[in-house]
Design a protein around this motif. Sequence first.
Motif, PDB file in Angstrom:
ATOM      1  N   CYS A   1     -13.435  16.023 -21.527  1.00 55.94           N
ATOM      2  CA  CYS A   1     -12.114  15.443 -21.334  1.00 55.94           C
ATOM      3  C   CYS A   1     -11.330  15.554 -22.632  1.00 55.94           C
ATOM      4  O   CYS A   1     -11.676  14.947 -23.640  1.00 55.94           O
ATOM      5  N   GLU A   2     -10.274  16.343 -22.608  1.00 54.87           N
ATOM      6  CA  GLU A   2      -9.441  16.569 -23.784  1.00 54.87           C
ATOM      7  C   GLU A   2      -8.538  15.370 -24.068  1.00 54.87           C
ATOM      8  O   GLU A   2      -8.357  14.989 -25.210  1.00 54.87           O
ATOM      9  N   ALA A   3      -7.943  14.797 -23.036  1.00 54.06           N
ATOM     10  CA  ALA A   3      -7.051  13.649 -23.176  1.00 54.06           C
ATOM     11  C   ALA A   3      -6.835  13.028 -21.807  1.00 54.06           C
ATOM     12  O   ALA A   3      -6.940  13.699 -20.785  1.00 54.06           O
ATOM     13  N   SER A   4      -6.528  11.729 -21.794  1.00 51.73           N
ATOM     14  CA  SER A   4      -6.217  11.041 -20.548  1.00 51.73           C
ATOM     15  C   SER A   4      -5.079  10.064 -20.796  1.00 51.73           C
ATOM     16  O   SER A   4      -4.664   9.853 -21.936  1.00 51.73           O
ATOM     17  N   GLY A   5      -4.583   9.469 -19.726  1.00 48.73           N
ATOM     18  CA  GLY A   5      -3.469   8.543 -19.845  1.00 48.73           C
ATOM     19  C   GLY A   5      -2.147   9.228 -20.107  1.00 48.73           C
ATOM     20  O   GLY A   5      -1.263   8.662 -20.732  1.00 48.73           O
ATOM     21  N   LEU A   6      -2.012  10.452 -19.603  1.00 50.29           N
ATOM     22  CA  LEU A   6      -0.808  11.250 -19.822  1.00 50.29           C
ATOM     23  C   LEU A   6       0.075  11.267 -18.583  1.00 50.29           C
ATOM     24  O   LEU A   6      -0.421  11.126 -17.462  1.00 50.29           O
ATOM     25  N   ARG A   7       1.379  11.474 -18.800  1.00 41.99           N
ATOM     26  CA  ARG A   7       2.254  11.802 -17.670  1.00 41.99           C
ATOM     27  C   ARG A   7       1.959  13.259 -17.320  1.00 41.99           C
ATOM     28  O   ARG A   7       1.463  14.020 -18.147  1.00 41.99           O
TER      29      ARG A   7
ATOM     30  N   VAL B   1      -6.417  15.882 -18.972  1.00 44.76           N
ATOM     31  CA  VAL B   1      -6.681  17.310 -19.112  1.00 44.76           C
ATOM     32  C   VAL B   1      -8.157  17.465 -19.445  1.00 44.76           C
ATOM     33  O   VAL B   1      -8.667  16.815 -20.371  1.00 44.76           O
ATOM     34  N   ILE B   2      -8.837  18.299 -18.670  1.00 45.92           N
ATOM     35  CA  ILE B   2     -10.240  18.583 -18.930  1.00 45.92           C
ATOM     36  C   ILE B   2     -10.388  20.071 -19.237  1.00 45.92           C
ATOM     37  O   ILE B   2      -9.524  20.871 -18.907  1.00 45.92           O
ATOM     38  N   SER B   3     -11.501  20.391 -19.887  1.00 48.44           N
ATOM     39  CA  SER B   3     -11.797  21.790 -20.215  1.00 48.44           C
ATOM     40  C   SER B   3     -13.301  21.964 -20.190  1.00 48.44           C
ATOM     41  O   SER B   3     -14.045  21.029 -19.893  1.00 48.44           O
TER      42      SER B   3
END
Length: 73
Positions: A17-23, A11-13
């Motif tokens: 980059c807010e978080a990565s490695g997510l389903r 998720v980017i904003s």
Amino acid sequence: MGELGEPRWAVISERGCEASGLRHEEAVELMHRLVSRKVYGTCVVTNESARHLPPVTNAEPATSSPAKTHTEA
């Protein structure tokens, strides 16, 4: 479910980059939480795309799981 169930989403904003490695489902949930907190420019992208942005720092944690954060590949 294929690729959507794999931890290859981020998720980017406007902040980076807010978080990565997510389903994908986790990424969509995070995106909705960020939008409700008035974080603009959010979208779901692949980890590969997100690594071109700096990680978000000095911001209120967006997730309850600290394990899901931006990492460089």
